[in-house]
Design a protein around this motif. Structure first.
Motif, PDB file in Angstrom:
ATOM      1  N   LYS A 100      -7.537  47.964  41.168  1.00 14.38           N
ATOM      2  CA  LYS A 100      -7.337  49.412  41.185  1.00 14.38           C
ATOM      3  C   LYS A 100      -8.020  50.077  39.986  1.00 14.38           C
ATOM      4  N   TYR A 136     -13.655  43.011  39.734  1.00 13.95           N
ATOM      5  CA  TYR A 136     -13.600  42.609  41.140  1.00 13.95           C
ATOM      6  C   TYR A 136     -14.767  41.675  41.492  1.00 13.95           C
ATOM      7  N   TYR A 196     -14.503  32.781  44.713  1.00 14.16           N
ATOM      8  CA  TYR A 196     -13.962  32.558  46.052  1.00 14.16           C
ATOM      9  C   TYR A 196     -15.091  32.317  47.055  1.00 14.16           C
ATOM     10  N   LYS A 208      -9.531  35.721  50.742  1.00 11.27           N
ATOM     11  CA  LYS A 208      -9.181  37.081  50.340  1.00 11.27           C
ATOM     12  C   LYS A 208      -9.215  37.233  48.817  1.00 11.27           C
ATOM     13  N   VAL A 209      -9.894  38.287  48.398  1.00 11.14           N
ATOM     14  CA  VAL A 209      -9.950  38.612  46.974  1.00 11.14           C
ATOM     15  C   VAL A 209      -9.095  39.856  46.743  1.00 11.14           C
ATOM     16  N   GLU A 210      -8.177  39.758  45.811  1.00 12.81           N
ATOM     17  CA  GLU A 210      -7.288  40.886  45.536  1.00 12.81           C
ATOM     18  C   GLU A 210      -8.080  42.085  45.010  1.00 12.81           C
ATOM     19  N   PRO A 211      -7.843  43.263  45.583  1.00 11.66           N
ATOM     20  CA  PRO A 211      -8.557  44.451  45.095  1.00 11.66           C
ATOM     21  C   PRO A 211      -8.131  44.818  43.683  1.00 11.66           C
ATOM     22  N   ASN A 226     -14.146  38.237  39.917  1.00 11.24           N
ATOM     23  CA  ASN A 226     -13.147  37.486  40.681  1.00 11.24           C
ATOM     24  C   ASN A 226     -13.716  36.961  41.997  1.00 11.24           C
ATOM     25  N   SER A 227     -14.517  37.767  42.661  1.00 11.25           N
ATOM     26  CA  SER A 227     -15.078  37.394  43.963  1.00 11.25           C
ATOM     27  C   SER A 227     -15.994  36.188  43.873  1.00 11.25           C
TER      28      SER A 227
END
Length: 405
Positions: A362, A345, A352, A357-360, A348-349
């Protein structure tokens, strides 16, 4: 002989403080005696006698100057260097847990950082295995690639471990007192008892103290760990084939070849001040659960080693090595999927900008891709904690054994 007798009489008179007067030349004569030690050679006795007689004939000036000099000697305490050293020793003994934790953190972090770097790369990108990751990292970034981002954890881990151990020690005794008051069970006395075994109360006390320490240190650790991760995977992020969307390459490339502070500044530039706490929820979950299990394992291992290995076994360097390695392995085995989700996460962040929006990600236990690099991580954690606890226990004992002067 007369000179010797005169000096001895003057020296004896000085030893009796009540016989010393602050007025007149006679006082000066008696006070000056220590400045002229009795020598074995006759010539030195004669010289000293001559000096004393000269001072006696000198009148009021001789008495005044000598009395002033002796007064300063009498009132002089330990040297400033000695006082400073004594103060330092007292502080070190009072805060020996914090001092030992800080020094041991630096040593353990530096010696095992390459394994941490490989672990992070394997979590966030696909490799054929450990050897493949090492080969590719060395081929593209040389030896420096294994130490990218080392400054951030050197600062953060040292601060985190120092604060963590301090909070843990205080929490452990606070929870132990609470259990004793409310349930009549003395946790610390039970642990110190010969032949005792871990039970519900010891595990609960150590776990609660560890969880308290872990949740508190997240506030300090999160910005530094994000910075470390950015440095470790910056070269891989800058590769266009690894970009998540068309416009993310420029942002990802901006993190390459930057130091700790510049990387922090770059995160703030693209994601705002709150960007330093990207993935905070996952980080909090990992540290709370992981630190609880970490201290449960360490304390229980030491207790078991003492019970089955005999008195003093828990102080044995080899036993501390085993307990330290075990706590790292067990805690990482439990929380690794949480750590993987956090790393992915955060990676990925970084591609951006603020507001996007960054996809969570799981947390998936028992799913193979969430355990990439687990072997490396457990080996690294075992090595880190074995080195750390061996150094920590050794330094703490040495500091405690320092003599007060």
């Amino acid at each position: 002989m007369r000179a010797t007798a005169t000096l001895q009489a003057a020296d004896n008179a000085l030893l009796d403080d009540s016989s010393i007067s602050n007025n007149g030349p006679a006082a000066g004569h008696r006070r000056l005696a220590p400045s002229f030690p009795i020598m074995s050679q006759q010539s030195n006795n004669q010289e000293n006698s001559t000096s004393l007689k000269g001072n006696s004939r000198d009148g009021s000036n001789g008495g005044t100057s000598t009395s002033t000099s002796t007064s300063s000697l009498t009132n002089a305490g330990p040297s400033s260097d000695g006082q400073f050293w004594n103060s330092t020793q007292r502080l070190a003994k009072k805060y020996r847990t914090e001092v030992a934790a800080s020094a041991s953190s630096v040593l353990s972090t530096m010696s095992t950082f390459p394994l941490d770097s490989v672990k992070t790369r394997m979590q966030t990108y696909k490799y054929a295995g450990f050897v493949d990751c090492v080969k590719q990292t060395y081929h593209t970034e040389r030896l420096r690639g294994f130490f990218r981002g080392v400054t951030a954890p050197m600062l953060s881990i040292t601060a985190v471990r120092t604060v963590s151990f301090s909070i843990y020690q205080r929490s452990k005794y606070a929870y132990s007192d609470w259990v004793k008051r409310n349930f009549g069970f003395d946790v610390m006395n039970h642990v110190a008892s010969h032949g005792s075994l871990p039970n519900f109360w010891t595990v609960a006390t150590f776990g609660a103290a560890g969880a308290t320490a872990g949740s508190c240190i997240t506030l300090i650790a999160c910005p530094f760990e994000l910075t470390k991760l950015s440095a470790q995977v910056s070269v891989l992020m800058a590769d266009k084939k690894n970009c998540l969307k068309p416009g993310s390459h420029a942002i990802a490339a901006s993190y390459q070849n930057k130091g700790t502070l510049k990387t922090m500044g770059n995160i703030v530039k693209h994601r705002g001040l709150g960007g330093l706490y990207t993935g905070f929820g996952l980080h909090l979950t990992r540290d709370t659960l992981g630190t609880a299990m970490y201290f449960i394992t360490y304390e229980s291992s030491k207790q078991l080693l003492t019970t089955f290995g005999g008195d003093g076994t828990h102080n044995n360097p080899f036993a501390v090595l085993i307990a330290g390695g075990m706590c790292g392995i067990v805690s990482w085995a439990l929380i690794y999927p949480v750590d993987s989700a956090k790393s992915i996460y955060q990676r990925n962040s970084l591609m951006y900008s603020k507001g996007e929006k960054v996809e969570p990600v799981k947390i998936r236990f028992f799913q193979r891709n969430m355990y990439r690099g687990l072997g490396v991580s457990m080996a690294r954690s075992c090595a880190v904690n074995a080195v750390f606890f061996s150094s920590f226990e050794f330094l703490k004992k040495r500091i405690k054994a320092m003599e007060d002067h």
